[in-house]
Design a protein around this motif. Sequence first.
Motif, PDB file in Angstrom:
ATOM      1  N   VAL A  13      41.538  48.546  38.668  1.00  0.00           N
ATOM      2  CA  VAL A  13      42.011  47.848  39.857  1.00  0.00           C
ATOM      3  C   VAL A  13      43.534  47.826  39.886  1.00  0.00           C
ATOM      4  O   VAL A  13      44.189  48.029  38.869  1.00  0.00           O
ATOM      5  N   ALA A  14      44.051  47.552  41.081  1.00  0.00           N
ATOM      6  CA  ALA A  14      45.487  47.318  41.249  1.00  0.00           C
ATOM      7  C   ALA A  14      45.635  46.091  42.136  1.00  0.00           C
ATOM      8  O   ALA A  14      44.727  45.732  42.886  1.00  0.00           O
ATOM      9  N   THR A  15      46.792  45.447  42.062  1.00  0.00           N
ATOM     10  CA  THR A  15      47.049  44.199  42.780  1.00  0.00           C
ATOM     11  C   THR A  15      47.888  44.467  44.027  1.00  0.00           C
ATOM     12  O   THR A  15      48.891  45.184  43.968  1.00  0.00           O
ATOM     13  N   HIS A  47      47.189  39.472  49.911  1.00  0.00           N
ATOM     14  CA  HIS A  47      48.263  39.530  48.919  1.00  0.00           C
ATOM     15  C   HIS A  47      47.796  38.919  47.599  1.00  0.00           C
ATOM     16  O   HIS A  47      47.186  37.857  47.580  1.00  0.00           O
ATOM     17  N   GLY A  48      48.053  39.608  46.498  1.00  0.00           N
ATOM     18  CA  GLY A  48      47.719  39.101  45.172  1.00  0.00           C
ATOM     19  C   GLY A  48      46.300  39.387  44.717  1.00  0.00           C
ATOM     20  O   GLY A  48      45.940  39.080  43.587  1.00  0.00           O
ATOM     21  N   ASN A  49      45.492  39.999  45.581  1.00  0.00           N
ATOM     22  CA  ASN A  49      44.116  40.314  45.227  1.00  0.00           C
ATOM     23  C   ASN A  49      43.996  41.763  44.776  1.00  0.00           C
ATOM     24  O   ASN A  49      44.918  42.554  44.915  1.00  0.00           O
ATOM     25  N   ARG A  54      38.796  53.265  41.833  1.00  0.00           N
ATOM     26  CA  ARG A  54      37.772  54.302  41.677  1.00  0.00           C
ATOM     27  C   ARG A  54      36.442  53.651  42.045  1.00  0.00           C
ATOM     28  O   ARG A  54      36.343  52.433  42.129  1.00  0.00           O
ATOM     29  N   ASP A  55      35.428  54.467  42.253  1.00  0.00           N
ATOM     30  CA  ASP A  55      34.090  53.930  42.466  1.00  0.00           C
ATOM     31  C   ASP A  55      33.619  53.299  41.164  1.00  0.00           C
ATOM     32  O   ASP A  55      33.723  53.912  40.090  1.00  0.00           O
ATOM     33  N   ILE A  56      33.114  52.080  41.262  1.00  0.00           N
ATOM     34  CA  ILE A  56      32.651  51.341  40.091  1.00  0.00           C
ATOM     35  C   ILE A  56      31.165  51.039  40.288  1.00  0.00           C
ATOM     36  O   ILE A  56      30.810  50.287  41.203  1.00  0.00           O
ATOM     37  N   ARG A  80      37.956  49.192  48.058  1.00  0.00           N
ATOM     38  CA  ARG A  80      37.357  47.906  48.429  1.00  0.00           C
ATOM     39  C   ARG A  80      37.958  46.760  47.624  1.00  0.00           C
ATOM     40  O   ARG A  80      38.459  46.937  46.523  1.00  0.00           O
ATOM     41  N   LEU A  81      37.863  45.558  48.182  1.00  0.00           N
ATOM     42  CA  LEU A  81      38.284  44.326  47.534  1.00  0.00           C
ATOM     43  C   LEU A  81      37.417  44.070  46.303  1.00  0.00           C
ATOM     44  O   LEU A  81      36.196  44.197  46.359  1.00  0.00           O
ATOM     45  N   VAL A  82      38.047  43.698  45.208  1.00  0.00           N
ATOM     46  CA  VAL A  82      37.348  43.318  43.982  1.00  0.00           C
ATOM     47  C   VAL A  82      37.573  41.825  43.798  1.00  0.00           C
ATOM     48  O   VAL A  82      38.707  41.374  43.588  1.00  0.00           O
ATOM     49  N   HIS A  83      36.482  41.048  43.931  1.00  0.00           N
ATOM     50  CA  HIS A  83      36.602  39.590  43.889  1.00  0.00           C
ATOM     51  C   HIS A  83      35.250  38.989  43.502  1.00  0.00           C
ATOM     52  O   HIS A  83      34.360  39.715  43.066  1.00  0.00           O
TER      53      HIS A  83
END
Length: 116
Positions: A13-15, A47-49, A54-56, A80-83
């Motif tokens: 992931v990246a922020t 912001h900050g998320n 890559r596909d996970i 996509r968002l990772v949360h």
Amino acid sequence: MRRFTKMHDDDDVATAMESVEKGAEAAVFDKGGQMLQDITVLEPIPHGNKIALRDIPAGQPIRKYGEVIGESTSPISAGRLVHVHNVRSLKLDVPDSIRREIIRQMNIDTTTEGRA
């Protein structure tokens, strides 16, 4: 161009350095400012998320800062968002009621999980 920062070579992931809208083209930089890749944002990333780089697949560990921060609960497509709607913490059990409230407050669309 919109910017994301990847903190470690092993990160999935990246922020977001600013809020990024769906459909935007963004650049991913390392913490030293070197551009690593371009990515298409598939849903709004506040912001900050985190965004998936890559596909996970479901059930896979997710790394940030080179460390496992959780496990995917459903497939997550790159962009996509990772949360909390698609990641389970391995250290903290977030009650379902709190997870649902976070999803509601952030207006996360859970009907598009994993789809490109």
